[in-house]
Each structure stands twice: as C-alpha cells, then as structure tokens.
Design an enzyme around this catalytic site. Sequence first.
Site, PDB file in Angstrom:
ATOM      1  N   GLU A  28       0.772  -1.198   0.005  1.00 36.20           N
ATOM      2  CA  GLU A  28       0.107   0.006   0.033  1.00 36.20           C
ATOM      3  C   GLU A  28       0.809   1.247  -0.106  1.00 36.20           C
ATOM      4  OE1 GLU A  28      -3.659   0.470   1.564  1.00 36.20           O
ATOM      5  OE2 GLU A  28      -3.862  -1.334   2.488  1.00 36.20           O
ATOM      6  N   GLU A  51      -1.671  -0.820  13.304  1.00 35.42           N
ATOM      7  CA  GLU A  51      -2.996  -0.543  12.433  1.00 35.42           C
ATOM      8  C   GLU A  51      -4.218  -0.881  13.128  1.00 35.42           C
ATOM      9  OE1 GLU A  51      -3.307  -2.700   8.928  1.00 35.42           O
ATOM     10  OE2 GLU A  51      -4.747  -1.264   7.940  1.00 35.42           O
TER      11      GLU A  51
HETATM   12  C1  BGC Z   1      -4.957   1.609   4.796  1.00 37.41           C
HETATM   13  C2  BGC Z   1      -5.642   2.601   5.803  1.00 37.41           C
HETATM   14  C3  BGC Z   1      -6.620   3.519   5.141  1.00 37.41           C
HETATM   15  C4  BGC Z   1      -7.634   2.497   4.828  1.00 37.41           C
HETATM   16  C5  BGC Z   1      -8.833   3.015   4.418  1.00 37.41           C
HETATM   17  C6  BGC Z   1      -6.276   0.857   4.530  1.00 37.41           C
HETATM   18  O1  BGC Z   1      -5.928  -0.391   3.387  1.00 37.41           O
HETATM   19  O2  BGC Z   1      -3.699   0.912   5.318  1.00 37.41           O
HETATM   20  O3  BGC Z   1      -4.770   3.127   6.646  1.00 37.41           O
HETATM   21  O4  BGC Z   1      -7.040   4.655   5.693  1.00 37.41           O
HETATM   22  O5  BGC Z   1      -7.158   1.535   4.081  1.00 37.41           O
HETATM   23  O6  BGC Z   1      -9.896   2.635   4.720  1.00 37.41           O
END
Ligand code: BGC
Length: 901
Positions: A477, A753
């Site tokens: 990501e 996270e």
């Molecule tokens: C990211 C998050 C992001 C989210 C959106 C994820 O895959 O890592 O931090 O804000 O998606 O929902």
Amino acid sequence: MSQNPLPAKRLRCEYLTKPLGIISDSPRFSWVPEHPRRGAKQVAYQVIVSSERDFSEKETGDQWDSGRVDSERTTGARHSGLPLRSGKRYFWRVRWWDQWEGVSPWSDIAFFEMGLLHDRDWKAKWISRREPPQFESKGQEVLGDYSGESVQSPGLYFRKEFSAGNDVKKARAYVCGLGYYEIRLNGRKVGDYVLDPAQTDYKKIALYSVYDVTDLIQEKNAVAVILGNGRHINNYGYGQPRLIVQIELELENESFERVISDETWKASSGPLLENGIYFGERYDARLAQPDWDCPGFDDSAWEKAVEVKGTILSPQLLPPIRVTETLSPVRLVGPVPGVSVCDFGQNFSGWVRLRAQGPRGTEIKLRHGELLHPDGTLNVLPNQNAKATDVFILKGIGEEVYEPRFTYHGFRYVEITGYPGELTPDKIEGCLVHSDVETTGDFTCSNSLLNRIHSNVVWSQLSNLMSIPTDCPQRDERHGWLGDAHLSAEEAIFNFDMAAFYTKYLEDIRLAQKEDGSLPDVVPPYLEKLYPADPAWGIAYLELAWLMYLYYEDMRIIGRHYASMKKYVDYLSKNSEKNIIRKLGKYGDWCPPASVAPTKTPLELTSTWCYFRAVMLLSAFAKIVDRNDDVRSYSRLAEEIKNSFNREFLGEDQYAANRISPVDKSPNQTSNVLPLYLDMVPREKKERVMERLLSSIIKEWNYHLDTGIIGTKYLLDVLTASGHGNAAYKIVNQKTYPGWGYMVEEGATTLWERWENLTGGGMNSHNHIMLGSVDAWFYRSLAGLECKNAGWSRMHVKPPLFTDLTEASAKVTTIRGDAAVAWAKKDSCFELAVRIPIGSEAEVYVPLLWDSVQVKEGGQVIWRDEPTDQMPGEVSFLRKEGRYAVFSVGSGAYSFVAERV
Ligand code: BGC
C-alpha cells in the site's frame, strides 16, 4: 548585559533554509527574534534582499528594501521588490525593533535561489530508453481488490559527456527522473537525496530538484543517471521511467553554457535488473560497467536515448528524503542452518546496507519483515503482496558494499541467506529513510510507559513520511490515505517542522480534485477507483489547511485553496439528503477494537459529522479571506446540519450506537464523542450524553477505549475538556487490550494499524500512524503546552491536575521560536519553568495543590492565597480558576514555584 534586541535567527524562505528553486514572485520570509529582556515584542522590521552577497554585507538591499515596516509579524513577510530572475541567487537579512525602540543588529545572511521560472527556461527534453525489456512482478491489493500483475522496467542507465572550461563560476543541475533517479557526475553521486523526486500525480505535475554542482565540474565531464520505477508505472497509467536534466554553467565572464538531456544522450541497461517499491531490488554487480559514469568511457555499444512526452515541472520545495540515521543490529541469530536473522530492535522504514566478500556470482538475499514466527524465523505475512526482498549478486572483487536505491521496506528484522563466509553484525547496517523533516518537538515525562508510547508514535510518524504522508511502509500500500494523514497531522506538527511538507501535500490534494468537486481517498490519486472519498478522508483537505493556519499562521495557503475547499464542501452538500450524508461513507470509524470496519458507529454519523466540521472550517476560512457572505451562509448551513444531525442520530440520552439499528441500548463511544467534541449536543442533553459516554468507558470497558481511528482522535480531548482528564489518563495508561500501552506490553516499537496483536496477513500493519493522535494530547494535556491562536501568538501552559506524574516537559520550536514547559511535582512544592517566544503571550496555570499555597516567580512572592502586589516584570495576575492561579506572561523565561505553606 546589553538589553538590546539580538539578531534574528532561523531565517526561512518559504519555510526552507536557503532553498534552491523558488518560483514565487513574492516569496515569504520568516525569522525568530531574540531578546535578553522578558516581554520583548517586535514592533517593526526591515528586510533587505540583495542581488550580490557583497551588497548584503554592506547592508544594501538593491533588490528590495522593505524599509521599516511597523508590524509584529515575524512570518509571511512577502518580497515585494524588483522582479526576481530565473536561476538567480538572492541574499537576504532582517533586523527588528522592540517596543523600547531598540533595534537589533542585522541577522546573518541567508539566501534563496530562484528556480527555472518560465517554460522557455527549460531547454532540456524528456528522454527515456526505447522499449527496454520489462519484467513482471506481483501487483498490489488494496482493500481486498487485486490490481493485477505489475509490468515494470529494469534500472535504466543514461550518460552524456561534456566539456567545461576552468572558468565555471557557478553550476546547477535541474533534475527530474520519474519514478526515482540517481544522478551522478564524474563518478560521484550528486547530493544526498534518495527516493527523489517527491511523489506527485505525474500526469499533472512532476517535481524537479536543484543541485549546486559547482565543485563537481571539471574540464571533461560525464553526467550519468539511473532511473527506477517508483510510482511511475503502467499500473497507474504512467508508462516507463523518463528523465529530464538541465545543467547550467555560469562562467566568470558572465556568459552561460548549458547541458541538456536530449537524443544525444546514450542509454543502456545495467546491473540493476529489477526494482520496485514493494518487491525490492535485484542487483547483479557482475553487470556493472566500470567507470560508466566517468568521462572517457566507451559508450559506443549503448543505444541512443529517445525523446518522450513530458509533464509540467515545478520545483521540489519540501525536505528531501534522506538516509537520516543508521541502526546497528541488536541481535543476529541463525534460526535454521544457512539462514541469519538480524534484529534491529526497532521497526522502521528504509533498507539494509551490507558488506560482503565472496566468489563471483554469489547471490545474497535479504528479506524484510516486521515480525518473527515463534521459531525465530522471519514472518512476512503482514507484508501481504510486497515481496520486500533485495537480491545482491557479487562480482567477486574485494569487499563489496550494497544498498538498494529505488525501493524501501518497513521492517525490524532482516533475513539474510546466501552470505559467503561468516556474517557478523558489523557487516550490517539498517538505514533509516524518510522525508528529512526537522525535529521541532520533544516530550518526556516521569511515566516510562507514556514515554515509550511517544517514541512509538515518533518512529511511526517518520516511517510514514515519504514525500507524502503514507499509511504504512511495509505492505503493498504505502499510499497517501487522507484519513491517516489528517488524523496524525497535529502530532506530526508538534514533533516536526511540517510546514513545507504539508504545503506541497495540499497542492497534491488540490490537483486531485475532480471537476465535480470530489476528492479521492488516496492522494496522489494513483488508484482511480478511490473516488469519491469517504468524507472522513476527504476532510483532510480542510483539516490540513486549518492546521497550517493554526500552527504556522499561514494565511496564503487559505487564500490559495479557498475556492477548491469550498468546491469540496459544496460537493458534500450536493451529496447530502436533508443535510445527512448517507452515501459517501465507506470506512468511517475505521479499525475499532476487534474489527476493521466500524461495527457500532454508523457511517452516516461520521460522514455527516465530517460534513458539519468541514462547513465550520470553511466559514472560519471565509473569515480569514474576508468573504463575509460565505461566513454568513456557511455558518447558517452549519447550524442546519447540526440540527439535522441531532434529529437523525440523537436518542434520549445518547447518539446512535449501532450501525444497523440506529439507536441501541448500550452506548457507543465514538458516536457520543464526536458531537461532544464540536459542541453539537443540545444543552439540556449534554450532561446525560457525557454520562453515557463515561458509562461505556468505565462500566463496560473498565477505562479502555472502544473507538476506531476517528473516535480515538477526539476521545481524550473530550474527556479532558469536560473535567474527566483522569479517565483519559487511565485510558492511556492501560497496559491491557485495547490501547497504546497494550501495544507496548506486546513489544511494539511503532504503532499498529489494529488494536489487536495480529501476526497473520490481512489488515495487519505493525507500523501505522493513524492512531498517533495521542501524542498531540501528551504535548497539550500532559506537558500542558497548547497553541490558542494562529502561529502560537497566544498559548496556554497548563500542567494537569489529573495525573500521578511527578514530572513532564515539552519543548516545541514554533514558527515564532521556542516554547517550552518543564514542571515537577515535589513533596511540598510544584516547580514550573516556562519559555515563551517573542511575539507570543501565554496564560500560565500554576497549580494550587495544597490548602494554603505561596507562589513565587523568579524568587518573588506573587501569590499567597491571593495575588500579592509584587508582580515582577511581564507577569500579571489574571484570575483564580478552580485549583489554579492563572497569570499572564509575555516572551522570555519564567520560573514559578508553588510552595505549601
Ligand atoms: C489503509 C488505511 C486506510 C484505509 C482506508 C487501509 O488499507 O492501510 O490506513 O486509511 O485502508 O480504509
């Protein structure tokens, strides 16, 4: 000691120290005045800008002399002299007057240098290599959606020779290589930037860097460039890497020569066989062509470069990415034969620099991971599709040093296989890599758990500054998710000088806006499918602009973005039904305990709350830019949204607690926190809503939070402001799930996270910044340093009464200079040292911890159960507020002591 003003320090132009590449015709200056006396104020300043250093030394502003300007402002002074010339360096300095008519000596000389101001100044062409062989790698998966394989180019090599006389006075290289480049001159890397240029939407804009290469120019020269893929890849619709270089030589006789990229450059492949942000690099040193980057190399076997389509160029005016620190292994073990696992003791972003000596063709493989399996082997599951593997093939001559160029990893552990001979810790260095923002904040207190949480936030923050604010550094990501960006921004601003970084990012957001006003969740908008944004992500546009105004007093940014921000707010209006936003929400209060998607907080609630907040912010901006009609109409709209919000979501004594059936029995924290934070709750229900929130925190959750990323940002502030700071303090002190302390207990060195300690794949980054807002609360509510007016012109210093801390301190280099607080609670006294920058006023809250208290400042008694009439200079008594005596102070250092009597 002289009592006169001291020369101003921290001279900045457009927030940068001696920048190269300014293009504004009225660049802004800022400085920090210093004074030996307390309470000093700047009442006037004079800036001079000179076309030559000599003139500046002689205090002559031939370019611009502002004359004496009566103003307290120390930021945002705009150049308004003669037109500034492309490529030219200007020297500037400032002096200032205090309210006693003292004038400071002139400051040291600073400079700024103009970039290439006009399209016509660019003579160079964009070039690339004709159809280089491509290779395939795994693509990325975002929110469960796989993008397909990624087809990318190997490292592309370019070179060109040129001669220069020995009369070169000044040489500059203007460079942009997409996605990433390394430029070399006569066998040496130019500058110390890595992963350059900063990421942007390359269809709209690409950023060029400017290097002073005067000292590298010789009679015979070779300029050489390696290009990597970075984000400039087919999957995002950009095609293969490309490059533009212009070297400008200014000769002693004032004439100019120029070296430009064009079809006369030569192109080739080289030892860098594969490179990609996610999968790493494959580098075969046997393929290196010795001295390819030096003059005299025979490139007759190389192809001619080809001209390719260009992009609009703009200078890169934010701190570059650099290797800022190297880490040594804390442990090196071999869990299985032939496999070494090195632990750096810290999760971070960057790569490994490795030294090795061995037979030609030896293949060394480095795999990176955040975790280990119980048997000590590397756990790469959180990396998801990111292979995060660097392969280095030895050429077999002497000791070889390898570090990757065009990739980075998020890791704490590296697994090394194929290493020839004995691998010892001294052969391995961890290189910490991020946007090299200046550290401007420091927080510490007597509670080691909280210090550890602070450290985890700082490490996660740095790991997620890669020219854009990213979500994470390890998996496939690493995008500029707007939600993550704004939720962590205040904490980032306390810890680092973010002014130039966010200035650039706000530009990225503006460019990402569509005609209809919508914004994407991710900026730069590499992923088209992420339009339109969840309002809790899109609101980053206004939140970041607001923080730029609040902390850096940046009004120009409000003016620049006003129309686009308004367009976004109007987009939200168009997508509301009777003021409620029902459709745009996607993530909402993301990642609450035990879930990725919000299980309790309705998406409509977070979306509509963000809509309300956006309208409030816009009306505040309208005031700043003098749009009185807008102030009125958006204030009215805010009132309407508030009423609709309450009608829709407020029950008897609490806000909607369930995603499916709007009003449930058991209270939900986020649903109640958000309206309390923005004072939306009708007066008659406020107390009961607060009680319901507290009952969730205390009874249901035993002083733990039950919030996702949105609620978490505001929970502690709501509790503190309503007199329940002790509950906030208990929450941050929890070592049990869920909470920041739980992460620490589980060995985290960065923020996760998720609130859970997960070790598998899926949404499970161990280095995410979106829960980092707690650190801003540390600065504001534990150290007690709070910015109250734009640019810290007014601040509060208020040590908390609700903690068991015995000490806390914070220092913040604000745009006006250093603000600092250090307090210590002793048996029978409370010490409070404060430092306030010039141009600021502070209300200092001195705790009255005992029945009878005497307060001294600088040894003088100023309070004995009531104010005395002995106030020292610059201290005045304001009021008694609860268990505080509140004093007003001007700039300078103060030391208060409250003693039990
Ligand atoms: C990211 C998050 C992001 C989210 C959106 C994820 O895959 O890592 O931090 O804000 O998606 O929902």
